[in-house]
Design an enzyme around this catalytic site. Sequence first.
Site, PDB file in Angstrom:
ATOM      1  N   TYR A 149       0.838  -1.204   0.000  1.00 49.06           N
ATOM      2  CA  TYR A 149       0.000   0.000   0.000  1.00 49.06           C
ATOM      3  C   TYR A 149       0.875   1.256   0.000  1.00 49.06           C
ATOM      4  CZ  TYR A 149      -3.763   3.188   1.475  1.00 49.06           C
ATOM      5  OH  TYR A 149      -4.679   4.215   1.564  1.00 49.06           O
ATOM      6  N   ASN A 194     -14.120  -0.453  13.826  1.00 48.42           N
ATOM      7  CA  ASN A 194     -13.945  -1.555  14.784  1.00 48.42           C
ATOM      8  C   ASN A 194     -14.586  -1.236  16.123  1.00 48.42           C
ATOM      9  OD1 ASN A 194     -12.560  -3.636  13.689  1.00 48.42           O
ATOM     10  ND2 ASN A 194     -10.658  -3.281  14.794  1.00 48.42           N
TER      11      ASN A 194
HETATM   12  N1  LIG Z   1     -10.431   6.435   4.242  1.00 48.32           N
HETATM   13  C1  LIG Z   1      -9.257   6.896   4.598  1.00 48.32           C
HETATM   14  O1  LIG Z   1      -9.038   7.178   5.788  1.00 48.32           O
HETATM   15  C2  LIG Z   1      -8.155   7.091   3.584  1.00 48.32           C
HETATM   16  C3  LIG Z   1      -6.927   7.592   4.027  1.00 48.32           C
HETATM   17  C4  LIG Z   1      -5.905   7.771   3.095  1.00 48.32           C
HETATM   18  C5  LIG Z   1      -6.114   7.506   1.760  1.00 48.32           C
HETATM   19  N2  LIG Z   1      -7.319   7.017   1.364  1.00 48.32           N
HETATM   20  C6  LIG Z   1      -7.456   6.705  -0.062  1.00 48.32           C
HETATM   21  O2  LIG Z   1      -8.722   7.124  -0.537  1.00 48.32           O
HETATM   22  C7  LIG Z   1      -9.217   6.184  -1.500  1.00 48.32           C
HETATM   23  C8  LIG Z   1     -10.590   5.690  -1.103  1.00 48.32           C
HETATM   24  O3  LIG Z   1     -10.503   5.071   0.171  1.00 48.32           O
HETATM   25  P1  LIG Z   1     -11.789   4.524   0.929  1.00 48.32           P
HETATM   26  O4  LIG Z   1     -11.558   4.717   2.376  1.00 48.32           O
HETATM   27  O5  LIG Z   1     -13.003   5.083   0.315  1.00 48.32           O
HETATM   28  O6  LIG Z   1     -11.632   2.968   0.656  1.00 48.32           O
HETATM   29  P2  LIG Z   1     -12.692   1.933   0.049  1.00 48.32           P
HETATM   30  O7  LIG Z   1     -12.042   0.593   0.117  1.00 48.32           O
HETATM   31  O8  LIG Z   1     -14.017   2.095   0.697  1.00 48.32           O
HETATM   32  O9  LIG Z   1     -12.809   2.414  -1.453  1.00 48.32           O
HETATM   33  C9  LIG Z   1     -11.935   2.009  -2.469  1.00 48.32           C
HETATM   34  C10 LIG Z   1     -12.772   1.662  -3.683  1.00 48.32           C
HETATM   35  O10 LIG Z   1     -11.907   1.289  -4.746  1.00 48.32           O
HETATM   36  C11 LIG Z   1     -12.434   0.116  -5.356  1.00 48.32           C
HETATM   37  N3  LIG Z   1     -11.324  -0.604  -5.985  1.00 48.32           N
HETATM   38  C12 LIG Z   1     -10.296  -1.252  -5.383  1.00 48.32           C
HETATM   39  N4  LIG Z   1      -9.469  -1.774  -6.299  1.00 48.32           N
HETATM   40  C13 LIG Z   1      -9.978  -1.442  -7.515  1.00 48.32           C
HETATM   41  C14 LIG Z   1      -9.590  -1.694  -8.849  1.00 48.32           C
HETATM   42  N5  LIG Z   1      -8.468  -2.395  -9.133  1.00 48.32           N
HETATM   43  N6  LIG Z   1     -10.353  -1.210  -9.852  1.00 48.32           N
HETATM   44  C15 LIG Z   1     -11.486  -0.509  -9.595  1.00 48.32           C
HETATM   45  N7  LIG Z   1     -11.917  -0.244  -8.344  1.00 48.32           N
HETATM   46  C16 LIG Z   1     -11.156  -0.697  -7.321  1.00 48.32           C
HETATM   47  C17 LIG Z   1     -13.082  -0.661  -4.231  1.00 48.32           C
HETATM   48  O11 LIG Z   1     -14.025  -1.622  -4.660  1.00 48.32           O
HETATM   49  C18 LIG Z   1     -13.714   0.484  -3.425  1.00 48.32           C
HETATM   50  O12 LIG Z   1     -15.005   0.790  -3.891  1.00 48.32           O
HETATM   51  C19 LIG Z   1      -8.175   5.066  -1.602  1.00 48.32           C
HETATM   52  O13 LIG Z   1      -7.350   5.309  -2.713  1.00 48.32           O
HETATM   53  C20 LIG Z   1      -7.396   5.205  -0.319  1.00 48.32           C
HETATM   54  O14 LIG Z   1      -6.072   4.757  -0.463  1.00 48.32           O
HETATM   55  C21 LIG Z   1      -8.342   6.796   2.246  1.00 48.32           C
END
Ligand SMILES: NC(=O)c1ccc[n+]([C@@H]2O[C@H](COP(=O)([O-])OP(=O)(O)OC[C@H]3O[C@@H](n4cnc5c(N)ncnc54)[C@H](O)[C@@H]3O)[C@@H](O)[C@H]2O)c1
Length: 326
Positions: A149, A194
Amino acid sequence: MKDSLTTRVLVTGGAGFLGSHLCDTLLAAGHDVLCVDNFYTGTKRNIAHLLGNPRFELSRHDVTFPLYVEVDEIFNLACPASPIHYQNDPVQTTKTSVHGAINMLGLAKRLKAKIFQASTSEVYGDPDVHPQPESYWGNVNPIGVRSCYDEGKRCAETLFFDYHRQHRLRIKVARIFNTYGPRMHPNDGRVVSNFIVQALNNEPITLYGDGSQTRSFCYVADLIDGCVRLMRSPDGFTGPVNLGNPVEFTIAELAELVIELTGSRSQIVKKPLPADDPQQRKPSTELAEKELGWRAATPLREGLKPTIAYFEALLTELGAAASRNK
Ligand SMILES: NC(=O)c1ccc[n+]([C@@H]2O[C@H](COP(=O)([O-])OP(=O)(O)OC[C@H]3O[C@@H](n4cnc5c(N)ncnc54)[C@H](O)[C@@H]3O)[C@@H](O)[C@H]2O)c1
């Protein structure tokens, strides 16, 4: 035909936690939204309310494969975000970040579209600078269980900046810190979901380590506002820019607040810390304040209330479905 006043926006990972809120916000602002997702961690439940909207389109697609569509802007959010999910298939996680970035950047190049990358505070690794400014290069283990990641996201940032330098692409890179809110996955092992699920079920609340490690928690509405402001900022501002809430809480304080707000009978139990778990994580948000006029506004107590209400409704729905299937 494109209505000349409408912006067509592609949101990859649009059925996920953050992506689905972003789709809501973009549609409310009058844009056409194309949501692309492979449903690895996302769910149709998150976007079910949008399916009848004529400005909303959903496509099942994996971003590790090329995508041929016509849009004006791209928000690239596709990537599993919680350790349980991204460590389940680490090779696919790196592919999603790296091949996904290459495919979306290639699309943006062809279309001359502006492109946003959801990067992460994990690019700082286990930081030895606190709070973390954007100028800090990080302290990341390249071969650990979280590296798929962390390093995947770091490589994606490299690609964004190389496309910017080499092809003059208009890029926007946000380093997102811990965000919480309705539509988080109930079993993703993230600390907020969690604790809430354990508290609502009156199960023991598992605290990893002694609970003194700190985190900053940003409410989802604040985060999405920051992302949209970044996309609307002048082309000269590329980021990377931290988006997060700088107010720190210890994990033990979070556990106590969740118990209070849910009125739970749960007890706190301690377990060993997982590998490479950072002790402290707090964004410096000076750059976002200066360039975007943005800062996280929602106090943790206020953001937890709708989040708890969401999980309460979800658990009731899942419980009802389970008893129907017995
Ligand atoms: N939520 C947080 O606290 C946080 C913090 C830092 C970064 N991010 C980044 O923000 C983005 C969204 O995070 P989130 O919390 O909504 O996570 P999430 O897992 O809910 O959303 C990610 C989405 O991407 C889709 N996905 C995964 N692999 C894929 C692929 N190969 N092709 C198409 N779709 C794909 C998943 O099905 C999901 O709907 C991510 O890139 C994550 O790294 C989130």
